[in-house]
Write a protein that holds these residues in place. Structure first.
Motif, PDB file in Angstrom:
ATOM      1  N   ALA A 164      40.668 -49.617  72.554  1.00 16.01           N
ATOM      2  CA  ALA A 164      40.960 -50.434  71.360  1.00 16.01           C
ATOM      3  C   ALA A 164      39.988 -51.613  71.376  1.00 16.01           C
ATOM      4  CB  ALA A 164      42.421 -50.854  71.371  1.00 16.01           C
ATOM      5  N   GLY A 165      40.474 -52.825  71.681  1.00 14.66           N
ATOM      6  CA  GLY A 165      39.562 -53.980  71.721  1.00 14.66           C
ATOM      7  C   GLY A 165      38.738 -54.044  73.005  1.00 14.66           C
ATOM      8  N   GLY A 166      39.144 -53.285  74.013  1.00 15.44           N
ATOM      9  CA  GLY A 166      38.397 -53.231  75.275  1.00 15.44           C
ATOM     10  C   GLY A 166      38.560 -54.461  76.158  1.00 15.44           C
ATOM     11  N   GLN A 167      39.375 -55.424  75.755  1.00 14.45           N
ATOM     12  CA  GLN A 167      39.451 -56.691  76.489  1.00 14.45           C
ATOM     13  C   GLN A 167      40.212 -56.564  77.807  1.00 14.45           C
ATOM     14  OE1 GLN A 167      37.602 -59.475  75.347  1.00 14.45           O
ATOM     15  NE2 GLN A 167      36.904 -57.631  74.311  1.00 14.45           N
ATOM     16  N   SER A 168      41.027 -55.550  77.943  1.00 16.94           N
ATOM     17  CA  SER A 168      41.680 -55.275  79.225  1.00 16.94           C
ATOM     18  C   SER A 168      41.095 -54.019  79.862  1.00 16.94           C
ATOM     19  CB  SER A 168      43.194 -55.096  79.027  1.00 16.94           C
ATOM     20  OG  SER A 168      43.745 -56.292  78.547  1.00 16.94           O
ATOM     21  N   LEU A 169      40.794 -53.014  79.030  1.00 16.05           N
ATOM     22  CA  LEU A 169      40.325 -51.737  79.578  1.00 16.05           C
ATOM     23  C   LEU A 169      38.935 -51.852  80.206  1.00 16.05           C
ATOM     24  CD1 LEU A 169      40.827 -48.763  80.040  1.00 16.05           C
ATOM     25  CD2 LEU A 169      39.997 -48.289  77.731  1.00 16.05           C
TER      26      LEU A 169
ATOM     27  N   LEU B 160      49.696 -45.246  70.169  1.00 14.11           N
ATOM     28  CA  LEU B 160      50.550 -46.211  69.473  1.00 14.11           C
ATOM     29  C   LEU B 160      49.854 -46.493  68.138  1.00 14.11           C
ATOM     30  CD1 LEU B 160      51.840 -49.491  71.170  1.00 14.11           C
ATOM     31  CD2 LEU B 160      51.331 -49.304  68.753  1.00 14.11           C
TER      32      LEU B 160
ATOM     33  N   THR C  31      43.501 -56.270  70.183  1.00 14.27           N
ATOM     34  CA  THR C  31      44.361 -55.740  69.114  1.00 14.27           C
ATOM     35  C   THR C  31      45.834 -55.860  69.502  1.00 14.27           C
ATOM     36  OG1 THR C  31      44.391 -53.520  70.069  1.00 14.27           O
ATOM     37  CG2 THR C  31      42.574 -54.026  68.540  1.00 14.27           C
TER      38      THR C  31
ATOM     39  N   GLU D  94      51.859 -62.274  75.596  1.00 11.84           N
ATOM     40  CA  GLU D  94      52.734 -62.881  74.582  1.00 11.84           C
ATOM     41  C   GLU D  94      53.326 -61.841  73.630  1.00 11.84           C
ATOM     42  OE1 GLU D  94      49.677 -63.949  75.348  1.00 11.84           O
ATOM     43  OE2 GLU D  94      50.050 -65.935  76.210  1.00 11.84           O
TER      44      GLU D  94
ATOM     45  N   VAL E  18      42.380 -44.196  75.612  1.00 10.83           N
ATOM     46  CA  VAL E  18      42.104 -44.757  74.297  1.00 10.83           C
ATOM     47  C   VAL E  18      41.440 -46.119  74.484  1.00 10.83           C
ATOM     48  CG1 VAL E  18      43.341 -45.880  72.426  1.00 10.83           C
ATOM     49  CG2 VAL E  18      43.926 -43.551  73.061  1.00 10.83           C
TER      50      VAL E  18
HETATM   51  C1  LIG Z   1      39.733 -63.618  80.048  1.00  9.02           C
HETATM   52  C2  LIG Z   1      40.882 -62.913  79.353  1.00  9.02           C
HETATM   53  C3  LIG Z   1      42.036 -63.629  79.086  1.00  9.02           C
HETATM   54  C4  LIG Z   1      43.111 -62.993  78.440  1.00  9.02           C
HETATM   55  N1  LIG Z   1      44.231 -63.721  78.211  1.00  9.02           N
HETATM   56  C5  LIG Z   1      45.283 -63.124  77.606  1.00  9.02           C
HETATM   57  C6  LIG Z   1      46.482 -63.845  77.352  1.00  9.02           C
HETATM   58  O1  LIG Z   1      46.600 -65.030  77.634  1.00  9.02           O
HETATM   59  N2  LIG Z   1      47.493 -63.176  76.756  1.00  9.02           N
HETATM   60  C7  LIG Z   1      47.403 -61.842  76.410  1.00  9.02           C
HETATM   61  O2  LIG Z   1      48.357 -61.285  75.878  1.00  9.02           O
HETATM   62  N3  LIG Z   1      46.277 -61.153  76.637  1.00  9.02           N
HETATM   63  C8  LIG Z   1      45.221 -61.749  77.217  1.00  9.02           C
HETATM   64  N4  LIG Z   1      44.095 -61.007  77.448  1.00  9.02           N
HETATM   65  C9  LIG Z   1      44.082 -59.584  77.110  1.00  9.02           C
HETATM   66  C10 LIG Z   1      43.819 -59.336  75.633  1.00  9.02           C
HETATM   67  O3  LIG Z   1      44.886 -59.804  74.828  1.00  9.02           O
HETATM   68  C11 LIG Z   1      43.638 -57.859  75.368  1.00  9.02           C
HETATM   69  O4  LIG Z   1      43.071 -57.791  74.117  1.00  9.02           O
HETATM   70  C12 LIG Z   1      44.854 -56.977  75.359  1.00  9.02           C
HETATM   71  O5  LIG Z   1      45.610 -57.045  76.523  1.00  9.02           O
HETATM   72  C13 LIG Z   1      44.473 -55.507  75.232  1.00  9.02           C
HETATM   73  O6  LIG Z   1      44.142 -55.266  73.933  1.00  9.02           O
HETATM   74  P1  LIG Z   1      42.815 -54.484  73.583  1.00  9.02           P
HETATM   75  O7  LIG Z   1      42.888 -54.182  72.118  1.00  9.02           O
HETATM   76  O8  LIG Z   1      41.645 -55.240  74.070  1.00  9.02           O
HETATM   77  O9  LIG Z   1      43.048 -53.106  74.370  1.00  9.02           O
HETATM   78  P2  LIG Z   1      42.108 -52.310  75.375  1.00  9.02           P
HETATM   79  O10 LIG Z   1      41.596 -53.201  76.439  1.00  9.02           O
HETATM   80  O11 LIG Z   1      41.102 -51.517  74.619  1.00  9.02           O
HETATM   81  O12 LIG Z   1      43.190 -51.306  75.984  1.00  9.02           O
HETATM   82  C14 LIG Z   1      44.156 -51.728  76.887  1.00  9.02           C
HETATM   83  C15 LIG Z   1      45.017 -50.527  77.337  1.00  9.02           C
HETATM   84  O13 LIG Z   1      45.850 -50.083  76.272  1.00  9.02           O
HETATM   85  C16 LIG Z   1      45.542 -48.737  75.916  1.00  9.02           C
HETATM   86  N5  LIG Z   1      45.580 -48.700  74.443  1.00  9.02           N
HETATM   87  C17 LIG Z   1      44.950 -49.563  73.606  1.00  9.02           C
HETATM   88  N6  LIG Z   1      45.283 -49.292  72.333  1.00  9.02           N
HETATM   89  C18 LIG Z   1      46.130 -48.244  72.364  1.00  9.02           C
HETATM   90  C19 LIG Z   1      46.829 -47.494  71.363  1.00  9.02           C
HETATM   91  N7  LIG Z   1      46.729 -47.807  70.061  1.00  9.02           N
HETATM   92  N8  LIG Z   1      47.617 -46.476  71.752  1.00  9.02           N
HETATM   93  C20 LIG Z   1      47.737 -46.169  73.065  1.00  9.02           C
HETATM   94  N9  LIG Z   1      47.129 -46.833  74.069  1.00  9.02           N
HETATM   95  C21 LIG Z   1      46.328 -47.861  73.718  1.00  9.02           C
HETATM   96  C22 LIG Z   1      44.157 -48.462  76.482  1.00  9.02           C
HETATM   97  O14 LIG Z   1      43.967 -47.103  76.751  1.00  9.02           O
HETATM   98  C23 LIG Z   1      44.192 -49.315  77.756  1.00  9.02           C
HETATM   99  O15 LIG Z   1      44.886 -48.631  78.760  1.00  9.02           O
HETATM  100  C24 LIG Z   1      43.002 -61.620  78.072  1.00  9.02           C
HETATM  101  C25 LIG Z   1      41.831 -60.901  78.319  1.00  9.02           C
HETATM  102  C26 LIG Z   1      40.779 -61.531  78.955  1.00  9.02           C
HETATM  103  C27 LIG Z   1      39.515 -60.744  79.219  1.00  9.02           C
END
Ligand SMILES: Cc1cc2nc3c(=O)[nH]c(=O)nc-3n(C[C@H](O)[C@H](O)[C@H](O)COP(=O)(O)OP(=O)(O)OC[C@H]3O[C@@H](n4cnc5c(N)ncnc54)[C@H](O)[C@@H]3O)c2cc1C
Length: 290
Positions: free
Chosen positions: A32-37, A167, A111, A124, A30
């Motif tokens: 979502a915001g792509g910031q970790s994936l 989720l 997200t 957090e 999946v």
């Molecule tokens: C430079 C940098 C600094 C950061 N610093 C912090 C920080 O200080 N604190 C912090 O908490 N985060 C931090 N992050 C991470 C950020 O908060 C991400 O947004 C978060 O971890 C993942 O959210 P996302 O929506 O981007 O998910 P994605 O990157 O799209 O997905 C992350 C994972 O979750 C799964 N997933 C996503 N949504 C769902 C769903 N609804 N159901 C099932 N599985 C799902 C995906 O398949 C993937 O495996 C940082 C990221 C970067 C690039």
């Protein structure tokens, strides 16, 4: 580096997304915001056959206050949470914690569902979910289930979500009126993941502690609810000695690992220091101070 090849789907509903996850038999991820994936894909640490992008499912982005809790659709952006008046009133601990999440562009895309599903132990939102003992709602081909944090977080970056589950909602109980709160964290640079973070909430009833909540980020493979430290506050109150005793107990309750960023001993010590700082600020707020 570029990510490996993957199929891309942008379904318009949760049902359609679940159908795609089933079709790929555990080989799809999946988005979502792509910031970790996306970094994981770019480093080729993850090689899914397909991405199922949730960004077109408008029904997954909302903040709703209902029956004493606040419900968040999984695709609610961290930035929307940071500026939500409902969150500021009902869950000010979450507003404060959000300000520690990465940087503005990350919070604009990231997200709440992604942060919790990703289960980074230093993040957090999992710590706040644990402190407030919220629920996550998960949907899959076998139906819907609701999980408590202790049943969700298993170890580093690992939850009990199945590969074909999504989720869909995060529910946090509204904080008691006039509860004090604080999120304290230490990171090398602002915006970095915490080395350790502590979420605290204290509700007072005259001189007594009606309710205390404490949970950590970064002090072990999963967020840790510091129940025995909370008990000290409930029994002994919130004078300087009790806060110190609770902080010392907090450090005894965590079993962090050493890694590139910090030793286990350093994280243990940070747990004590940050618990004390968080409690001092939370108590001051509960008493109507700054
Ligand atoms: C430079 C940098 C600094 C950061 N610093 C912090 C920080 O200080 N604190 C912090 O908490 N985060 C931090 N992050 C991470 C950020 O908060 C991400 O947004 C978060 O971890 C993942 O959210 P996302 O929506 O981007 O998910 P994605 O990157 O799209 O997905 C992350 C994972 O979750 C799964 N997933 C996503 N949504 C769902 C769903 N609804 N159901 C099932 N599985 C799902 C995906 O398949 C993937 O495996 C940082 C990221 C970067 C690039």
């Amino acid at each position: 580096m570029k990510p490996p090849r993957f199929d891309y789907h942008a379904p318009a509903s949760v049902e359609e997304a679940l159908g795609l996850l089933v079709r790929y038999g555990g080989e799809a991820k999946v988005l979502a915001g792509g910031q970790s994936l996306m970094p994981l894909l770019n480093f080729r640490l993850s090689r899914p056959a397909a991405l199922v992008d949730l960004n077109r499912i408008a029904a997954l982005a909302y903040i709703r206050e209902q029956n004493g809790h606040v419900a968040f659709g999984a695709m609610t952006r961290q930035r929307a949470i940071e500026f939500s008046p409902v969150v500021k009133t009902k869950l000010p601990l979450l507003t404060e914690a959000t300000q520690w999440v990465g940087h503005l562009p990350i919070r604009s895309r990231g997200t709440i569902g992604g942060s919790i599903a990703h289960a980074d132990p230093s993040a957090e939102y999992p710590a706040v979910l644990t402190a407030l003992d919220g629920d996550v709602v998960v949907r899959g081909p076998r139906g819907e289930r609701t999980l408590k944090p202790a049943d969700l977080f298993q170890t580093y970056l690992t939850t009990s979500l199945e590969a074909d589950e999504i989720l869909t909602e995060v529910r946090l109980p509204a904080m008691p009126a006039r509860a004090g709160y604080a999120f304290e964290e230490f990171a090398r640079r602002h915006g970095d993941f915490a080395i350790v973070g502590v979420a605290a909430m204290v509700a007072l009833d005259g001189g007594r502690v009606r309710e205390a909540r404490l949970a950590t980020a970064g002090a072990g493979p999963v967020p840790v609810r510091l129940r025995a430290a909370e008990d000290i506050l409930v029994k002994e109150g919130v004078d300087e000695r009790a806060l110190e005793a609770a902080a010392v107990r907090a450090a005894e309750l965590v079993t962090p690992d050493s890694d590139l960023h910090a030793t286990a001993a350093y994280r243990t010590n940070l747990t004590r220091v940050l618990t004390q700082r968080a409690l001092v600020r939370a108590v001051a707020r509960a008493r109507g101070g700054a």
